[in-house]
Design a protein around this motif. Structure first.
Motif, PDB file in Angstrom:
ATOM      1  N   GLY A   1       0.819  -1.207   0.000  1.00  0.00           N
ATOM      2  CA  GLY A   1       0.000   0.000   0.000  1.00  0.00           C
ATOM      3  C   GLY A   1       0.850   1.253   0.000  1.00  0.00           C
ATOM      4  N   GLY A   2       2.024   1.190  -0.619  1.00  0.00           N
ATOM      5  CA  GLY A   2       2.979   2.289  -0.529  1.00  0.00           C
ATOM      6  C   GLY A   2       2.732   3.453  -1.455  1.00  0.00           C
ATOM      7  N   ASP A   3       1.733   3.374  -2.311  1.00  0.00           N
ATOM      8  CA  ASP A   3       1.521   4.443  -3.284  1.00  0.00           C
ATOM      9  C   ASP A   3       0.822   5.657  -2.703  1.00  0.00           C
ATOM     10  N   SER A   4       0.116   5.493  -1.585  1.00  0.00           N
ATOM     11  CA  SER A   4      -0.690   6.616  -1.082  1.00  0.00           C
ATOM     12  C   SER A   4      -0.881   6.480   0.420  1.00  0.00           C
ATOM     13  N   GLY A   5      -1.488   7.509   1.013  1.00  0.00           N
ATOM     14  CA  GLY A   5      -1.851   7.462   2.420  1.00  0.00           C
ATOM     15  C   GLY A   5      -0.672   7.216   3.339  1.00  0.00           C
ATOM     16  N   ILE A   6      -0.884   6.390   4.357  1.00  0.00           N
ATOM     17  CA  ILE A   6       0.159   6.084   5.331  1.00  0.00           C
ATOM     18  C   ILE A   6       1.334   5.388   4.662  1.00  0.00           C
ATOM     19  N   GLY A   7       1.045   4.543   3.672  1.00  0.00           N
ATOM     20  CA  GLY A   7       2.118   3.848   2.971  1.00  0.00           C
ATOM     21  C   GLY A   7       3.041   4.797   2.238  1.00  0.00           C
ATOM     22  N   ARG A   8       2.485   5.817   1.591  1.00  0.00           N
ATOM     23  CA  ARG A   8       3.328   6.810   0.916  1.00  0.00           C
ATOM     24  C   ARG A   8       4.171   7.568   1.926  1.00  0.00           C
ATOM     25  N   ALA A   9       3.549   8.068   2.971  1.00  0.00           N
ATOM     26  CA  ALA A   9       4.285   8.834   3.979  1.00  0.00           C
ATOM     27  C   ALA A   9       5.402   7.997   4.593  1.00  0.00           C
ATOM     28  N   THR A  10       5.126   6.716   4.830  1.00  0.00           N
ATOM     29  CA  THR A  10       6.139   5.828   5.390  1.00  0.00           C
ATOM     30  C   THR A  10       7.271   5.592   4.404  1.00  0.00           C
ATOM     31  N   SER A  11       6.939   5.392   3.147  1.00  0.00           N
ATOM     32  CA  SER A  11       7.961   5.170   2.121  1.00  0.00           C
ATOM     33  C   SER A  11       8.914   6.350   2.024  1.00  0.00           C
ATOM     34  N   ILE A  12       8.375   7.553   2.019  1.00  0.00           N
ATOM     35  CA  ILE A  12       9.216   8.746   1.910  1.00  0.00           C
ATOM     36  C   ILE A  12      10.075   8.918   3.157  1.00  0.00           C
ATOM     37  N   LEU A  13       9.472   8.721   4.325  1.00  0.00           N
ATOM     38  CA  LEU A  13      10.219   8.851   5.574  1.00  0.00           C
ATOM     39  C   LEU A  13      11.341   7.817   5.658  1.00  0.00           C
ATOM     40  N   PHE A  14      11.049   6.582   5.295  1.00  0.00           N
ATOM     41  CA  PHE A  14      12.081   5.547   5.307  1.00  0.00           C
ATOM     42  C   PHE A  14      13.223   5.902   4.359  1.00  0.00           C
ATOM     43  N   ALA A  15      12.881   6.425   3.185  1.00  0.00           N
ATOM     44  CA  ALA A  15      13.924   6.833   2.246  1.00  0.00           C
ATOM     45  C   ALA A  15      14.780   7.947   2.835  1.00  0.00           C
ATOM     46  N   ARG A  16      14.150   8.905   3.497  1.00  0.00           N
ATOM     47  CA  ARG A  16      14.902   9.983   4.135  1.00  0.00           C
ATOM     48  C   ARG A  16      15.838   9.434   5.208  1.00  0.00           C
ATOM     49  N   GLU A  17      15.448   8.335   5.830  1.00  0.00           N
ATOM     50  CA  GLU A  17      16.272   7.718   6.870  1.00  0.00           C
ATOM     51  C   GLU A  17      17.287   6.727   6.317  1.00  0.00           C
ATOM     52  N   GLY A  18      17.393   6.653   4.975  1.00  0.00           N
ATOM     53  CA  GLY A  18      18.470   5.889   4.370  1.00  0.00           C
ATOM     54  C   GLY A  18      18.106   4.557   3.768  1.00  0.00           C
ATOM     55  N   ALA A  19      16.827   4.174   3.770  1.00  0.00           N
ATOM     56  CA  ALA A  19      16.426   2.861   3.272  1.00  0.00           C
ATOM     57  C   ALA A  19      16.207   2.869   1.760  1.00  0.00           C
ATOM     58  N   LYS A  20      16.406   1.700   1.168  1.00  0.00           N
ATOM     59  CA  LYS A  20      15.941   1.431  -0.185  1.00  0.00           C
ATOM     60  C   LYS A  20      14.523   0.878  -0.052  1.00  0.00           C
ATOM     61  N   ILE A  21      13.651   1.261  -0.985  1.00  0.00           N
ATOM     62  CA  ILE A  21      12.227   0.983  -0.824  1.00  0.00           C
ATOM     63  C   ILE A  21      11.682   0.154  -1.973  1.00  0.00           C
ATOM     64  N   ALA A  22      11.016  -0.932  -1.645  1.00  0.00           N
ATOM     65  CA  ALA A  22      10.149  -1.642  -2.578  1.00  0.00           C
ATOM     66  C   ALA A  22       8.728  -1.459  -2.066  1.00  0.00           C
TER      67      ALA A  22
END
Length: 286
Positions: free
Chosen positions: A49-70
């Protein structure tokens, strides 16, 4: 934080689940509020569910914290492409998978391709879900019941089963349950039931995996302004969504994502089987 979302939200509705974020008025707040500190540096996170809502916000935050995201999304290509771009703007790498997590073979494929692309998997965030309003229990068709459970709970089983062989000591699973698991919801009876199942799975799986050092925790949001809301409720309900909470408003996705981050990173190294409650002040499970 601006309160424009509470004073300028017009009545609105969308016809299809899980809803389009780019059609919402106003668009949810998804950007992180603070600079990153490397809490997920060199980690790989898979987020449903990473395209929108909580999933999008989490994906962006994780990327800011250094993660690679699928990340996985159902069929909202425009929202998914924006999420991918936002991850890359944070300096992260992103791959997106379009499909139905209720399909076990799809979940197996997602995990296999994620590990093939990034060589590892460290964090799984189970966020994808759907809900359908029904005033009476008799209104819930067999097809709706099956679809809701297949997305919300079968999908978590399928993707977690595929991910577990790749997770190791120190890794984390974060499941998105809901305030409805604790309080019930009279017009979302099937949805609330799946969220109760997610809560029980979180507690059970945490004990099952404790000796392997894999932590399993949950986040139970209250009313959050995501595409599910205009896709689920009548326009007048959408306009007043969240107003009955003690804080008097709906929450934003970027007010939930930090709770997911905390449970995904080493800051919560002595927590498993627990649930955090970003819900605007409601006391649950006390």
């Amino acid at each position: 934080m601006s309160d424009r979302h509470d004073t300028e939200r017009p009545p609105q509705a969308q016809e299809h689940q899980p809803g389009d974020e780019h059609k919402m008025m106003p668009e949810p707040d998804y950007m992180p509020r603070y600079p990153g500190s490397g809490r997920l540096k060199d980690k790989v996170a898979l987020i449903t569910g990473g395209d929108s809502g909580i999933g999008r916000a989490t994906s962006i935050l994780f990327a800011r914290e250094g993660a690679k995201i699928a990340f996985v999304y159902r069929d909202k290509d425009e929202d998914a492409e924006k999420t991918r771009r936002l991850i890359e703007e944070e300096g992260g790498k992103a791959i997106a998978f379009r499909g139905d997590i209720g399909d076990k073979s799809f979940c197996d494929e997602v995990v296999a391709k994620t590990v093939s692309e990034f060589d590892r998997l460290d964090v799984l965030v189970n966020d994808a879900g759907e809900q359908h309003m029904a005033e009476e229990l008799e209104e819930i068709s067999e097809a709706q019941l099956t679809r809701t459970f297949r997305t919300n709970i079968f999908g978590i089983f399928f993707i977690t089963q595929a991910a577990l062989p790749h997770l190791k000591k120190g890794d984390a699973i974060v499941n998105l349950t809901s305030i409805t698991a604790y309080r019930g919801q009279p017009v979302l009876m099937d949805y609330a039931s799946t969220k109760g199942a997610i809560l029980a799975l979180t507690r059970s799986l945490s004990k099952n995996l404790a000796d392997k050092g894999i932590r399993v925790n949950g986040v139970a949001p209250g009313p959050i302004w995501t595409p599910l809301i205009p896709a689920s409720f009548p326009p007048d309900k959408v306009a007043n969504f969240g107003a009955n909470q003690p804080m008097g408003r709906a929450g934003q996705p970027n007010e939930v994502a930090p709770a997911v981050l905390f449970l995904a990173c080493a800051d919560s190294s002595y927590m498993t089987g627990q649930v955090l409650h970003p819900n605007g002040g409601a006391v649950v499970g006390g």
